[in-house]
Enzyme design. Structure first.
Site, short mmCIF file in Angstrom:
data_model
loop_
_atom_site.label_atom_id
_atom_site.label_comp_id
_atom_site.label_asym_id
_atom_site.label_seq_id
_atom_site.Cartn_x
_atom_site.Cartn_y
_atom_site.Cartn_z
N ASN A 17 -25.68 5.69 -3.20
CA ASN A 17 -25.11 6.68 -2.30
C ASN A 17 -24.01 6.07 -1.42
O ASN A 17 -22.82 6.29 -1.67
CB ASN A 17 -26.23 7.28 -1.44
CG ASN A 17 -25.77 8.49 -0.66
OD1 ASN A 17 -24.58 8.77 -0.57
ND2 ASN A 17 -26.71 9.21 -0.08
N ASP A 18 -24.41 5.28 -0.44
CA ASP A 18 -23.41 4.74 0.49
C ASP A 18 -22.37 3.87 -0.20
O ASP A 18 -21.22 3.84 0.21
CB ASP A 18 -24.11 3.93 1.58
CG ASP A 18 -24.99 4.82 2.45
OD1 ASP A 18 -24.67 6.01 2.56
OD2 ASP A 18 -25.98 4.32 3.00
N VAL A 19 -22.76 3.18 -1.28
CA VAL A 19 -21.83 2.25 -1.93
C VAL A 19 -20.76 2.97 -2.75
O VAL A 19 -19.89 2.33 -3.33
CB VAL A 19 -22.56 1.23 -2.83
CG1 VAL A 19 -23.49 0.37 -2.01
CG2 VAL A 19 -23.30 1.90 -3.97
N VAL A 20 -20.84 4.32 -2.84
CA VAL A 20 -19.77 5.06 -3.53
C VAL A 20 -19.13 6.08 -2.59
O VAL A 20 -18.39 6.96 -3.02
CB VAL A 20 -20.30 5.78 -4.79
CG1 VAL A 20 -20.72 4.78 -5.84
CG2 VAL A 20 -21.46 6.70 -4.47
#
Lengths: 462, 97
Positions: free
Chosen positions: A387-390
């Site tokens: 989630n956060d890493v994209v």
């Protein structure tokens, strides 16, 4: 120094060289396994020549090594790959306590130490003790035995600072008169302080930050071994310990960079506890859900597909199903690769191990910095459990708490498919701008079931 | 003088460590960690050397405990690293399920 001792020390030089070669061979997956064996050979050589020294009490040595070998082997062969972070934390802790015990035994036997030796004995015992309890807390959090949330209480920093100052004061007094009765009491006090500090400094760190903590503790265990090497004037301990110390520091640094945080921020802020309510939840828009059939048509027509797995994939135990889908796509003539963010998984490089376990060949595993420049030419990006890493907000939205964090720039691919259970935000509590992009399709459901549905579509479609 | 000499070795080894480790790709960071973890079990050498016949009682007890913990670290660390690295295969070798 007699002839035997000189021989032993020369053999240590060879061991050190083998460790260095072993680490060097870890720079490619093709030679890594041999590298590990070379390093193990170095260790074996060091152990064998040490046993040649005169005057050793073999009954205790045999007992200790037999017990340790059995426990070590059983643990190593029974552990699940998803539980690797816990295992590494546990082994780390054992290395730390061994350094503490060695320093203690050395001091107990020869209390009339010089000031220098007393200082390094303090370092060995203190760092070893912190490594031990710190690793045990990390293990407990990762294994879910204790609450993995950051545990914060008032005056925490003050308490930690007080413990540290007290330990330094005790060390100063101790190193001046190590052979007095008070010296022994001080040494015991230092051990107690170290064990306490390990707990109080690790407990405020949230579960999501554990990769950083394990890396740091890895470094400590090396430095503790190094300090123990100074205590007994043994070069091989110093060299090997320093190599590990450096390794842990580099990994800690990489993890911090990939999470866009400073080390101080990880250690002192208790990120996991305070959900960043300020996260730009405002940026809403239309989301476009897709069915298994829609996704099948998109994938079927694609020339290149990049999977972006996150830890959610491992939680759903879906890595084997993912590989099966990847194989089907390849048979269909699609170019398949897996882009892995440095913080995917629960320790550095964890996701790569999980995919390798599912038989994904390592030449299909791509690092973030290699995939981003060619993202524009990718037909479809499939985001699973990440989630956060994209989240493109990391690049575009200066008010976002994750602004500046390096991400896998999936939004630049022609089509993005996000497999997700629901619209709940990720651990940082931030809404993901990627979901509202015009080229994004959301495929809701459990990761494993969704992938299974796609496989069924592919098999039925042929 | 010995302190200076040991510090010399320490500083050079740290620099060497930085050079070596920064070349390891992120794919292999987990095995790197468990492998370097095994190396940090080198304390075992010191623990073994401390178990001498003229040491008795509490010293022998501490030494034996240190040997047990360090051996777990060394043996377990290398074994689990080997197990992980076994799984990393290239495409042509990885076909067999």
């Amino acid at each position: 120094m007699n002839a035997t001792m000189i021989g032993i020390n020369f053999a240590y030089v060879v061991s050190a060289a083998l460790f260095i070669f072993g680490l060097k061979m870890l720079s490619s997956p093709a030679t890594a396994r041999r590298g590990n064996l070379v390093s193990a050979l170095g260790m074996l050589l060091a152990i064998v020549v040490t046993l040649l020294a005169q005057g050793l009490d073999y009954k205790w040595i045999i007992l200790g090594m037999a017990v340790g070998t059995v426990i070590g082997l059983v643990a190593a062969y029974r552990v699940e790959m998803t539980a690797m972070p816990e295992m590494v934390a546990l082994f780390n802790g054992f290395g730390g306590i061994a350094s503490l015990l060695l320093a203690w035994s050395e001091y107990h036997q020869y209390p009339d130490m010089s000031t220098f030796i007393a200082i390094v004995a303090f370092l060995s015992a203190f760092i070893g003790g912190v490594t031990f309890t710190g690793s045990m807390v990390a293990y407990g959090k990762l294994a879910g035995r204790i609450n993995s949330k950051a545990i914060l209480f008032k005056g925490q920093h003050l308490l930690n600072a007080a413990i540290l100052l007290l330990a330094i004061a005790a060390a100063a007094l101790f190193s001046m008169h190590p052979d007095s009765g008070g010296g022994y009491a001080l040494f015991l006090l230092i051990i107690v302080l170290a064990l306490t500090f390990g707990v109080t400094s690790t407990i405020p760190i949230g579960g999501a930050d554990m990769p950083v903590v394990i890396s740091l503790l890895n470094s400590y265990s090396g430095l503790a071994a190094c300090a123990a090497g100074f205590v007994i004037s043994n070069n091989i301990l110093i060299v090997a310990g320093a190599l590990v110390g450096a390794s842990g520091i580099i990994l800690t640094n990489i993890m911090c960079k990939a999470m866009n945080r400073s080390l101080a921020n990880v250690l002192f802020s208790g990120f996991g506890a305070v959900t960043q309510a300020a996260g730009g939840g405002a940026e809403q828009g239309e989301i476009r859900p897709a069915t298994a059939e829609d996704v099948y048509y998109i994938l079927e027509a694609a020339d290149s597909v990049v999977f972006v797995p996150g830890y959610g994939l491992a939680v759903a135990q879906a890595q084997h199903v993912l590989r099966e889908l990847g194989d089907l796509l390849e048979e269909n003539g699609t170019e398949v690769s897996y882009a892995i963010h440095p913080v995917a998984g629960r320790m550095p490089g964890h996701m790569n191990v999980l995919l390798a376990e599912a038989n994904v060949p390592y030449d299909q595993l791509v690092e973030m910095d290699d995939i981003n420049p060619r993202m524009d030419s990718v037909d479809v990006c499939v985001v699973i459990g990440a989630n956060d890493v994209v989240n493109p907000a990391a690049l575009e939205d200066e008010s976002s708490p994750i602004y500046g964090m390096p991400i896998i720039e999936t939004f630049r691919a022609k089509t993005v498919i996000v497999l997700k259970r629901s619209m709940n935000p990720g651990f940082a509590g931030i809404q993901n701008a990627l979901f509202f992009r015009p080229n994004t399709r959301m495929f809701f459901g459990d990761a494993k079931a969704s992938l299974q549905a796609l496989i069924t579509e592919f098999k039925g479609g042929d | 003088m010995e302190a200076v000499y040991l510090t010399f070795v320490f500083v050079l080894a740290i620099f060497l460590g930085f050079e070596l480790i920064s070349k390891v790709p992120s794919i292999l960071h987990t095995p790197l960690m468990s492998g370097s973890n095994a190396i940090s079990g080198i304390t075992l050498i010191g623990a073994l050397a401390s178990l001498q016949t003229d040491h008795h009682g509490f010293t022998a007890f501490l030494g034996t405990l240190a040997v047990i913990f360090a051996t777990i670290n060394v043996v377990g660390g290398y074994a689990v690293t080997n197990r992980m690295l076994e799984m990393f295969k290239k495409k042509d070798e990885g076909g067999a399920k």
